[in-house]
Design a protein around this motif. Structure first.
Motif, PDB file in Angstrom:
ATOM      1  N   PRO A  15     -10.974   5.009  10.758  1.00 51.69           N
ATOM      2  CA  PRO A  15      -9.585   5.512  10.732  1.00 51.69           C
ATOM      3  C   PRO A  15      -8.549   4.426  10.948  1.00 51.69           C
ATOM      4  N   LEU A  16      -8.864   3.440  11.808  1.00 51.20           N
ATOM      5  CA  LEU A  16      -7.922   2.354  12.067  1.00 51.20           C
ATOM      6  C   LEU A  16      -7.702   1.511  10.803  1.00 51.20           C
ATOM      7  N   LEU A  17      -8.779   1.216  10.106  1.00 55.04           N
ATOM      8  CA  LEU A  17      -8.656   0.435   8.870  1.00 55.04           C
ATOM      9  C   LEU A  17      -7.902   1.200   7.796  1.00 55.04           C
ATOM     10  N   ILE A  18      -8.147   2.504   7.724  1.00 53.31           N
ATOM     11  CA  ILE A  18      -7.446   3.330   6.730  1.00 53.31           C
ATOM     12  C   ILE A  18      -5.955   3.364   7.036  1.00 53.31           C
ATOM     13  N   HIS A  19      -5.599   3.560   8.317  1.00 56.55           N
ATOM     14  CA  HIS A  19      -4.185   3.580   8.693  1.00 56.55           C
ATOM     15  C   HIS A  19      -3.539   2.216   8.448  1.00 56.55           C
ATOM     16  N   LEU A  20      -4.250   1.152   8.740  1.00 59.95           N
ATOM     17  CA  LEU A  20      -3.719  -0.185   8.511  1.00 59.95           C
ATOM     18  C   LEU A  20      -3.480  -0.427   7.022  1.00 59.95           C
ATOM     19  N   PHE A  21      -4.399   0.044   6.195  1.00 65.02           N
ATOM     20  CA  PHE A  21      -4.248  -0.113   4.749  1.00 65.02           C
ATOM     21  C   PHE A  21      -3.003   0.599   4.251  1.00 65.02           C
ATOM     22  N   PHE A  22      -2.791   1.847   4.695  1.00 72.43           N
ATOM     23  CA  PHE A  22      -1.631   2.602   4.222  1.00 72.43           C
ATOM     24  C   PHE A  22      -0.330   2.065   4.803  1.00 72.43           C
ATOM     25  N   ILE A  23      -0.375   1.493   6.003  1.00 78.39           N
ATOM     26  CA  ILE A  23       0.821   0.860   6.560  1.00 78.39           C
ATOM     27  C   ILE A  23       1.219  -0.341   5.709  1.00 78.39           C
ATOM     28  N   LEU A  24       0.243  -1.163   5.358  1.00 73.13           N
ATOM     29  CA  LEU A  24       0.533  -2.331   4.506  1.00 73.13           C
ATOM     30  C   LEU A  24       1.009  -1.890   3.127  1.00 73.13           C
ATOM     31  N   LEU A  25       0.415  -0.823   2.593  1.00 71.95           N
ATOM     32  CA  LEU A  25       0.835  -0.316   1.288  1.00 71.95           C
ATOM     33  C   LEU A  25       2.267   0.199   1.340  1.00 71.95           C
ATOM     34  N   THR A  26       2.616   0.889   2.421  1.00 74.06           N
ATOM     35  CA  THR A  26       3.981   1.400   2.574  1.00 74.06           C
ATOM     36  C   THR A  26       4.989   0.260   2.681  1.00 74.06           C
ATOM     37  N   VAL A  27       4.630  -0.769   3.453  1.00 72.45           N
ATOM     38  CA  VAL A  27       5.521  -1.921   3.584  1.00 72.45           C
ATOM     39  C   VAL A  27       5.712  -2.603   2.233  1.00 72.45           C
ATOM     40  N   ALA A  28       4.639  -2.714   1.454  1.00 72.93           N
ATOM     41  CA  ALA A  28       4.741  -3.340   0.136  1.00 72.93           C
ATOM     42  C   ALA A  28       5.634  -2.538  -0.794  1.00 72.93           C
ATOM     43  N   MET A  29       5.643  -1.213  -0.642  1.00 73.02           N
ATOM     44  CA  MET A  29       6.508  -0.377  -1.474  1.00 73.02           C
ATOM     45  C   MET A  29       7.957  -0.413  -1.021  1.00 73.02           C
ATOM     46  N   LEU A  30       8.179  -0.578   0.279  1.00 73.95           N
ATOM     47  CA  LEU A  30       9.542  -0.581   0.806  1.00 73.95           C
ATOM     48  C   LEU A  30      10.245  -1.918   0.604  1.00 73.95           C
ATOM     49  N   LEU A  31       9.495  -2.996   0.532  1.00 79.43           N
ATOM     50  CA  LEU A  31      10.111  -4.318   0.409  1.00 79.43           C
ATOM     51  C   LEU A  31      11.037  -4.445  -0.800  1.00 79.43           C
ATOM     52  N   PRO A  32      10.648  -3.962  -1.999  1.00 80.71           N
ATOM     53  CA  PRO A  32      11.589  -4.075  -3.127  1.00 80.71           C
ATOM     54  C   PRO A  32      12.895  -3.323  -2.903  1.00 80.71           C
ATOM     55  N   PHE A  33      12.823  -2.124  -2.282  1.00 85.59           N
ATOM     56  CA  PHE A  33      14.047  -1.371  -2.007  1.00 85.59           C
ATOM     57  C   PHE A  33      14.925  -2.123  -1.011  1.00 85.59           C
ATOM     58  N   VAL A  34      14.299  -2.669   0.028  1.00 79.31           N
ATOM     59  CA  VAL A  34      15.063  -3.425   1.021  1.00 79.31           C
ATOM     60  C   VAL A  34      15.703  -4.653   0.382  1.00 79.31           C
ATOM     61  N   MET A  35      14.964  -5.325  -0.497  1.00 80.62           N
ATOM     62  CA  MET A  35      15.498  -6.520  -1.142  1.00 80.62           C
ATOM     63  C   MET A  35      16.688  -6.191  -2.029  1.00 80.62           C
ATOM     64  N   VAL A  36      16.613  -5.073  -2.758  1.00 80.81           N
ATOM     65  CA  VAL A  36      17.737  -4.663  -3.610  1.00 80.81           C
ATOM     66  C   VAL A  36      18.993  -4.447  -2.777  1.00 80.81           C
ATOM     67  N   ILE A  37      18.854  -3.774  -1.639  1.00 83.20           N
ATOM     68  CA  ILE A  37      20.004  -3.513  -0.771  1.00 83.20           C
ATOM     69  C   ILE A  37      20.557  -4.811  -0.195  1.00 83.20           C
ATOM     70  N   VAL A  38      19.666  -5.683   0.256  1.00 82.25           N
ATOM     71  CA  VAL A  38      20.105  -6.954   0.860  1.00 82.25           C
ATOM     72  C   VAL A  38      20.818  -7.821  -0.164  1.00 82.25           C
ATOM     73  N   ILE A  39      20.272  -7.909  -1.386  1.00 79.53           N
ATOM     74  CA  ILE A  39      20.889  -8.747  -2.418  1.00 79.53           C
ATOM     75  C   ILE A  39      22.274  -8.233  -2.789  1.00 79.53           C
ATOM     76  N   SER A  40      22.450  -6.902  -2.762  1.00 80.66           N
ATOM     77  CA  SER A  40      23.768  -6.354  -3.081  1.00 80.66           C
ATOM     78  C   SER A  40      24.818  -6.755  -2.051  1.00 80.66           C
ATOM     79  N   PHE A  41      24.381  -7.122  -0.840  1.00 79.80           N
ATOM     80  CA  PHE A  41      25.298  -7.581   0.214  1.00 79.80           C
ATOM     81  C   PHE A  41      25.237  -9.092   0.422  1.00 79.80           C
ATOM     82  N   THR A  42      24.688  -9.813  -0.549  1.00 79.31           N
ATOM     83  CA  THR A  42      24.524 -11.257  -0.419  1.00 79.31           C
ATOM     84  C   THR A  42      25.612 -11.992  -1.188  1.00 79.31           C
ATOM     85  N   ASP A  43      26.070 -13.086  -0.629  1.00 85.66           N
ATOM     86  CA  ASP A  43      27.067 -13.929  -1.299  1.00 85.66           C
ATOM     87  C   ASP A  43      26.480 -14.518  -2.574  1.00 85.66           C
TER      88      ASP A  43
END
Length: 301
Positions: A15-43
């Motif tokens: 269960p720990l490995l499964i949860h760790l896998f899905f946590i990493l997968l979620t972070v990988a999916m969220l990173l592009p959204f976070v980057m889009v927002i950050v770039i829109s506020f970047t000089d």
């Protein structure tokens, strides 16, 4: 995979490995959204010098300032998109539920033929050219809001889901309503629709997201800039920033705007945030309907 702890109890690693896998997968999916927002506020200069980063050296709201000074373009596109979503979702749910109800009725003599006629269209289509001729020459819908609504009104896949859900409603309910003198439209409106709220909510969200993200039909049939939906504005802006700066609303504000300092890169990402923001806020509140939509019709009656 188990390990023994100091207390003698076995610790399960799976269960720990499964949860760790899905946590990493979620972070990988969220990173592009976070980057889009950050770039829109970047000089803009920071983007050119340092490239895309999750935490840039200089933040800037200049991309959003340009839209706040000339909000007519975005607001008009929002108005068109909201109108298309509201009208299209309502009419589509009405057609989908009524057709699904008719196909789910075993006492309908032609339900097999009608079902084949509906679901056969999932395998083949008439092609782009006949579709364009139908919309522009026969239906005369070019440069009208209906050109963005009519193509998405009825989906065979949605009808299949609705039919499967309504087929699980006991026929005794319909028969008892007929004995009490209820006609078909009254049974449909006062009995079937209230019992179909879970399916209607799920399909309504699917249809709403489909209309919100639709831009191809608008690109084909809409030449009037006043009828341009939000997603087509996004596509055109991502293709060329000159599309925004050439708008009449933007031109009227040239007196107060220095277009030579327009942050071309961050503006594109700002448009993405403004376009996708409402749906990103709506989705978490209705996520349970999407989860339920995965199982609707999974059990064959």
């Amino acid at each position: 995979m188990r390990a023994t702890t100091t207390t003698g109890k076995k610790f399960v690693w799976s269960p720990l490995l499964i949860h760790l896998f899905f946590i990493l997968l979620t972070v990988a999916m969220l990173l592009p959204f976070v980057m889009v927002i950050v770039i829109s506020f970047t000089d803009e200069q920071s983007i050119l010098q340092d490239g895309f980063r999750l935490w840039p050296e200089r933040f800037s709201t200049l991309a959003y300032d340009y839209f706040l000074k000339t909000p007519d373009v975005i607001l008009r596109a929002y108005g068109v998109t909201i109108a298309v979503c509201a009208i299209g979702t309502t009419l589509s749910l009405l057609l989908t539920s009524s057709l699904g109800y008719a196909l789910s009725r075993r006492d309908y003599a032609y339900h097999r033929v009608t079902s084949f006629y509906v679901f056969f269209t999932m395998l083949f289509s008439g092609g782009l050219v006949p579709f364009y001729i139908l919309m522009t020459q026969w239906l005369q819908l070019k440069d009208t809001i209906w050109a963005m609504i009519v193509p998405g009104l009825l989906s065979p896949f949605n009808v299949l889901i609705m039919k499967s859900f309504l087929a699980k409603i006991p026929t005794e309910i319909i028969e008892s309503a007929k004995i009490d003198g209820g006609r078909e439209w009254r049974i449909y409106a006062q009995i079937i629709l209230p019992l179909s709220k879970p399916a209607l909510a799920t399909l309504g969200l699917f249809i709403l997201f489909g209309y919100w993200n639709e831009w191809f039909n608008a690109m084909l049939f809409i030449n009037d800039s006043n009828l341009m939906p939000l997603q087509l504005l996004l596509v055109n802006t991502l293709s060329s920033i000159d599309f925004i700066t050439s708008r009449p609303e933007f031109m009227r504000a040239m007196i107060t705007i220095n277009t030579s300092q327009l942050p071309k890169m961050s503006v594109k990402f700002a448009v993405v945030v403004l376009s996708a923001g409402p749906m990103l806020l709506v989705f978490p509140f209705f996520q349970r309907f999407f989860v339920k939509g995965l199982t609707i019709g999974a059990i064959k009656s």
